[in-house]
Write a protein that holds these residues in place. Structure first.
Motif, PDB file in Angstrom:
ATOM      1  N   CYS A  80     -32.239  26.199  62.355  1.00 27.03           N
ATOM      2  CA  CYS A  80     -31.598  26.476  61.074  1.00 27.03           C
ATOM      3  C   CYS A  80     -30.204  27.077  61.323  1.00 27.03           C
ATOM      4  O   CYS A  80     -30.066  28.017  62.093  1.00 27.03           O
ATOM      5  N   ASN A  82     -28.537  28.709  59.303  1.00 25.08           N
ATOM      6  CA  ASN A  82     -28.410  29.983  58.606  1.00 25.08           C
ATOM      7  C   ASN A  82     -29.135  31.122  59.324  1.00 25.08           C
ATOM      8  O   ASN A  82     -28.545  32.157  59.599  1.00 25.08           O
ATOM      9  N   CYS A  83     -30.416  30.924  59.659  1.00 21.59           N
ATOM     10  CA  CYS A  83     -31.195  32.028  60.236  1.00 21.59           C
ATOM     11  C   CYS A  83     -31.592  31.795  61.693  1.00 21.59           C
ATOM     12  O   CYS A  83     -32.109  32.689  62.344  1.00 21.59           O
ATOM     13  N   CYS A 101     -33.678  25.625  57.469  1.00 23.82           N
ATOM     14  CA  CYS A 101     -35.135  25.675  57.415  1.00 23.82           C
ATOM     15  C   CYS A 101     -35.547  25.700  55.923  1.00 23.82           C
ATOM     16  O   CYS A 101     -34.709  25.903  55.053  1.00 23.82           O
ATOM     17  N   CYS A 104     -34.593  28.988  53.983  1.00 22.94           N
ATOM     18  CA  CYS A 104     -33.172  29.111  53.652  1.00 22.94           C
ATOM     19  C   CYS A 104     -32.761  28.068  52.609  1.00 22.94           C
ATOM     20  O   CYS A 104     -31.991  28.361  51.700  1.00 22.94           O
TER      21      CYS A 104
HETATM   22 ZN   LIG Z   1     -33.337  29.455  57.947  1.00 22.72          ZN
END
Ligand SMILES: [Zn+2]
Length: 108
Positions: A80, A82-83, A101, A104
């Motif tokens: 992901c 983002n995370c 993911c 997110c």
């Molecule tokens: Zn994520």
């Protein structure tokens, strides 16, 4: 870098590959055993049903093989953006270009 993630993803992909291969040999032995003594209509409908399933399974197998190649050089495409979590494989099978993911993506 990403050695841990790479080996986790590889393991998951190999497990999926085993399932897919088991299914394929299952369907192949099943059609071979039932076909001779079944009435024609049943053979055809069962054949058709398992053909569709088989086509799907072959497509899934191609995706798994692709991903197994991809994870060697480009493990980041499984994470992901983002995370950093590993993106669920089922999500990637449906959307090979997914970069987030599930968590997110749904909190956006
Ligand atoms: Zn994520």
């Amino acid at each position: 870098m990403y050695e841990k993630e790479r080996s986790i993803i590889k393991t998951k992909l190999k497990q999926e590959l085993l399932k897919v291969n088991a299914y394929i040999s299952d369907v192949e032995s099943y059609t071979a055993i039932t076909a001779p003594e079944s009435p024609l209509g049943i053979i055809l409908s069962k054949q058709k049903e398992s053909d569709i399933q088989l086509q799907r399974t072959y497509a899934r197998k191609r995706k798994i093989m692709n991903f197994l190649d991809r994870v060697v050089d480009d493990v980041q495409s499984f994470l992901c953006t983002n995370c950093g979590a590993i993106i669920d494989l089922e999500r990637l099978f449906l959307m090979p270009k997914a970069s987030l993911c599930e968590t997110c993506a749904s909190s956006k």
